[in-house]
Design an enzyme around this catalytic site. Structure first.
Site, PDB file in Angstrom:
ATOM      1  N   GLU A   1      14.134 -13.715  38.314  1.00  0.00           N
ATOM      2  CA  GLU A   1      14.508 -14.306  39.593  1.00  0.00           C
ATOM      3  C   GLU A   1      13.529 -14.000  40.716  1.00  0.00           C
ATOM      4  OE1 GLU A   1      17.227 -10.643  38.946  1.00  0.00           O
ATOM      5  OE2 GLU A   1      16.305 -12.253  37.760  1.00  0.00           O
TER       6      GLU A   1
ATOM      7  N   HIS B   1       8.612 -12.996  28.966  1.00  0.00           N
ATOM      8  CA  HIS B   1       9.639 -14.016  28.784  1.00  0.00           C
ATOM      9  C   HIS B   1       9.121 -15.266  29.488  1.00  0.00           C
ATOM     10  CE1 HIS B   1      13.386 -16.084  28.445  1.00  0.00           C
ATOM     11  NE2 HIS B   1      13.790 -15.893  29.688  1.00  0.00           N
TER      12      HIS B   1
ATOM     13  N   SER C   1      35.557  -3.008   3.590  1.00  0.00           N
ATOM     14  CA  SER C   1      36.484  -3.097   2.470  1.00  0.00           C
ATOM     15  C   SER C   1      36.559  -4.516   1.926  1.00  0.00           C
ATOM     16  CB  SER C   1      37.880  -2.657   2.910  1.00  0.00           C
ATOM     17  OG  SER C   1      38.444  -3.605   3.805  1.00  0.00           O
TER      18      SER C   1
ATOM     19  N   GLN D   1      11.021  -2.559  30.690  1.00  0.00           N
ATOM     20  CA  GLN D   1       9.876  -3.126  29.979  1.00  0.00           C
ATOM     21  C   GLN D   1       8.556  -2.639  30.561  1.00  0.00           C
ATOM     22  OE1 GLN D   1       9.307  -4.883  27.294  1.00  0.00           O
ATOM     23  NE2 GLN D   1      11.443  -5.147  26.702  1.00  0.00           N
TER      24      GLN D   1
ATOM     25  N   TYR E   1       8.096  -1.821  37.072  1.00  0.00           N
ATOM     26  CA  TYR E   1       8.209  -0.572  36.313  1.00  0.00           C
ATOM     27  C   TYR E   1       9.663  -0.305  35.931  1.00  0.00           C
ATOM     28  CZ  TYR E   1       6.110   3.827  34.733  1.00  0.00           C
ATOM     29  OH  TYR E   1       5.607   4.866  33.957  1.00  0.00           O
TER      30      TYR E   1
ATOM     31  N   ASP F   1      15.858 -17.789  23.542  1.00  0.00           N
ATOM     32  CA  ASP F   1      16.291 -16.530  24.156  1.00  0.00           C
ATOM     33  C   ASP F   1      17.503 -16.764  25.055  1.00  0.00           C
ATOM     34  OD1 ASP F   1      15.427 -13.595  24.662  1.00  0.00           O
ATOM     35  OD2 ASP F   1      15.713 -14.377  26.678  1.00  0.00           O
TER      36      ASP F   1
ATOM     37  N   GLN G   1      10.131 -13.319  40.149  1.00  0.00           N
ATOM     38  CA  GLN G   1       8.753 -13.634  39.767  1.00  0.00           C
ATOM     39  C   GLN G   1       8.105 -14.724  40.611  1.00  0.00           C
ATOM     40  OE1 GLN G   1       7.942 -14.307  35.624  1.00  0.00           O
ATOM     41  NE2 GLN G   1       8.834 -12.363  34.968  1.00  0.00           N
TER      42      GLN G   1
END
Length: 332
Positions: A86, A110, A254, A30, A27, A193, A88
């Site tokens: 890291e 991801h 410019s 994402q 939580y 990514d 997961q």
């Protein structure tokens, strides 16, 4: 190479998820954004979190269902791994794998863990990705405005024959099909990514800003002026490029800036710079970066913490805090 296929609202049926239970694990930025948007889209969402932790209480405050991760995964039809890369693998092994039911969809935002085989799902589940191309706060803001941010969808394993439809339905629940959803692969998403982060967005940009600042300071210019010119104004330029590409940026700045930039930029990004970028991509593709990152994680992030400390002590950071304070509106 063929163009990526793009899906919009009319191409996707969100009812694919009707009656299905979605477990959102994590939580953070994402997890919170996606869970809230899915809930608002009428989907059945339960957030998996550590009981009575900060996230647990935040989920309750937001009015969503919350359960400990193993309980959230049990009976879930879609399990969304919205946890840091890291952590997961360990959480998957200890809490997800023993409770993941046959025919469920294991979803990622991801592809790191799948691409580098840090998580090896069983053969009887779908493995998909739905990766919004924006930070969580921006996803939620744009959704509440009635639109959505673009996203990527990928299918790594299609056990049910319905994997792509589930990934697309999740994207629709986030509002992403209103903008456009691109179909790609886990491998492409992961490696591009990582490369973007390292060579350009986070690594390359900060290195160039540091070098520009130091060049001016070493030449005797006030650090405050150096900060304004090489860091403070980067937002103006990146915002212009984001809105309308290089063409928009060159039109707004410019003529002096445009001529100077176009005639001098190759002195900064040289053939050696390109070789450095290629070496970064090689480290990603061969798994060298993955091995280094996993080793530092297993070592308590010792190297990362040392690098963070070193960066925080840079003169540009000290000067930047002073200057940014000038832009803060003081309470009366």
């Amino acid at each position: 190479m063929a163009s990526m296929k793009i899906y919009h609202d009319s191409d996707v049926d969100i009812n694919v998820l009707k009656g299905k239970k979605i477990a959102v694990l994590g939580y953070g930025a994402q997890g919170r954004a996606q869970a809230l948007c899915f809930n608002d889209s009428g989907l059945d969402v339960t957030v998996g979190a550590r009981k009575d932790g900060k996230s647990w209480n935040k989920v309750k405050e937001d009015g969503l269902k919350v359960a400990e991760i193993p309980d959230a995964v049990k009976d879930a039809d879609v399990v969304m791994m919205l946890l840091p890369d890291e952590v997961q693998p360990d959480i998957y092994k200890d809490m997800v794998a023993p409770n993941l039911k046959k025919g469920a969809a294991l979803e990622f935002a991801h592809g790191f863990a799948i691409t580098f085989n840090l998580i090896q799902p069983p053969e009887d589940v779908d493995v998909i990705m739905m990766a919004p191309k924006a930070p969580g706060d921006m996803e939620r803001l744009v959704f509440l405005e009635g639109f959505g941010v673009p996203a990527l969808v990928c299918v790594h394993q299609d056990y049910t024959g319905n994997a792509k439809n589930i990934a697309l339905a999740l994207a629709k629940g986030l509002g992403s099909t209103r903008a456009g959803v691109f179909e790609t692969t886990f491998d492409f998403e992961t490696k591009t990514d990582l490369f973007g982060e390292q060579a350009v967005l986070c690594g390359g940009l900060t290195a160039m800003i540091k070098a520009g600042f130091q060049t001016l300071v070493d030449a005797g210019y006030p650090p405050q002026m150096a900060y304004f010119e090489v860091l403070h104004e980067t937002k103006l330029i990146t915002d212009l490029i984001n809105v309308g590409g290089f063409e928009k940026m060159w039109y707004v700045v410019s003529n002096t800036a445009e001529y100077g930039g176009l005639t001098r930029r190759d002195r900064v990004i040289t053939s050696e710079s390109m070789a450095g970028m290629k070496s970064i991509l090689d480290d990603i593709e061969t798994g060298k970066f993955k091995d280094e990152w996993r080793a530092d994680w297993n070592n308590g992030l010792k190297d990362l913490k040392a690098l963070e400390k070193k960066d925080s002590e840079l003169q540009i950071e000290v000067v930047g805090k002073e200057i940014r304070a000038l832009f803060e509106r003081k309470k009366q």
